[in-house]
Scaffold this active site. Structure first.
Site, mmCIF file in Angstrom:
data_model
loop_
_atom_site.group_PDB
_atom_site.id
_atom_site.type_symbol
_atom_site.label_atom_id
_atom_site.label_comp_id
_atom_site.label_asym_id
_atom_site.label_seq_id
_atom_site.Cartn_x
_atom_site.Cartn_y
_atom_site.Cartn_z
ATOM 1 N N HIS A 229 0.848 -1.201 0.000
ATOM 2 C CA HIS A 229 0.000 0.000 0.000
ATOM 3 C C HIS A 229 0.877 1.242 0.000
ATOM 4 C CE1 HIS A 229 -0.339 1.534 4.444
ATOM 5 N NE2 HIS A 229 0.849 1.081 4.228
ATOM 6 N N CYS B 194 5.277 5.336 5.007
ATOM 7 C CA CYS B 194 4.066 4.797 4.375
ATOM 8 C C CYS B 194 3.623 5.663 3.186
ATOM 9 C CB CYS B 194 2.933 4.662 5.387
ATOM 10 S SG CYS B 194 3.003 3.113 6.326
ATOM 11 N N HIS C 62 5.096 -0.009 -0.661
ATOM 12 C CA HIS C 62 5.860 -0.826 0.290
ATOM 13 C C HIS C 62 4.877 -1.830 0.840
ATOM 14 C CE1 HIS C 62 3.790 2.112 2.718
ATOM 15 N NE2 HIS C 62 3.823 1.223 3.688
ATOM 16 N N HIS D 43 3.486 -4.663 4.081
ATOM 17 C CA HIS D 43 3.442 -5.037 5.497
ATOM 18 C C HIS D 43 3.010 -6.489 5.600
ATOM 19 C CE1 HIS D 43 3.802 -0.929 7.054
ATOM 20 N NE2 HIS D 43 2.949 -0.547 6.113
ATOM 21 N N ASP E 47 -4.540 -10.841 0.417
ATOM 22 C CA ASP E 47 -3.198 -11.421 0.491
ATOM 23 C C ASP E 47 -2.459 -11.273 -0.838
ATOM 24 O OD1 ASP E 47 -1.118 -12.748 1.819
ATOM 25 O OD2 ASP E 47 -1.736 -14.674 0.973
ATOM 26 N N HIS E 48 -1.252 -10.714 -0.763
ATOM 27 C CA HIS E 48 -0.408 -10.453 -1.930
ATOM 28 C C HIS E 48 -1.053 -9.489 -2.912
ATOM 29 C CE1 HIS E 48 1.731 -13.821 -0.198
ATOM 30 N NE2 HIS E 48 2.761 -13.535 -0.958
ATOM 31 N N GLU F 85 -0.424 -3.750 11.785
ATOM 32 C CA GLU F 85 0.383 -3.470 10.604
ATOM 33 C C GLU F 85 1.862 -3.742 10.906
ATOM 34 O OE1 GLU F 85 -0.369 0.172 7.795
ATOM 35 O OE2 GLU F 85 1.278 0.674 9.132
#
Ligand code: NI
Length: 139
Positions: free
Chosen positions: A16, A35, A41, A43, A81-82, A128
């Site tokens: 994100h 962020c 980037h 998490h 996810d991913h 996070e």
């Protein structure tokens, strides 16, 4: 009747960036720090879903945790996810991809499906990082 709280933990990895288009780059970097990185980037998120209900007299369970895990995976984990929270996740479109907004949207996705399992959603907690987590109780 005794009310018991049951928690399932799941994990997902996602990319994100936090960026408010109404602000200058400098203000975004000042408020959001790393962020706000333009090139994204990631998490490793932890998600705790807590449900509440009375134990079923035939099983002793509030909810079958296999069913709850499967429901969380199919309803939210597979969509997160991913993925890129800003670009890939329909329920995050138009929102700043903060952990707070993510927890609210995960709640909205899970509330009715969990009721269909015969218990009630109590809270959604998302971390996070190891040090920072948020929790939402539906209001
Ligand atoms: Ni971030």
């Amino acid at each position: 009747m005794p009310l018991v709280y049951v928690t399932r933990k799941e994990q997902f990895n996602a990319a994100h960036k936090l960026y408010n288009p109404n602000w200058s780059d400098e203000k975004n970097e000042h408020i959001f720090g790393p962020c706000a990185n333009k090139n994204w980037h990631g998490h490793n998120y932890d998600l705790w879903v807590t449900v509440k209900g009375e134990p079923n007299p035939e099983t002793g369970f509030v909810v079958d945790l296999k069913d709850l895990s499967q429901l969380i995976r199919s309803t939210v984990i597979e969509k997160l996810d991913h993925k890129n929270l800003n670009l890939d996740v329909p329920f995050m479109f138009g929102l700043l991809s903060s952990t707070e907004n993510l927890a609210i949207q995960v709640w909205i996705q899970l509330e009715q499906p969990i009721a269909n399992l015969g218990c009630r959603l109590h809270s959604v907690r998302i971390a996070e990082t190891e040090r920072n987590s948020v929790e939402y109780f539906g209001s």
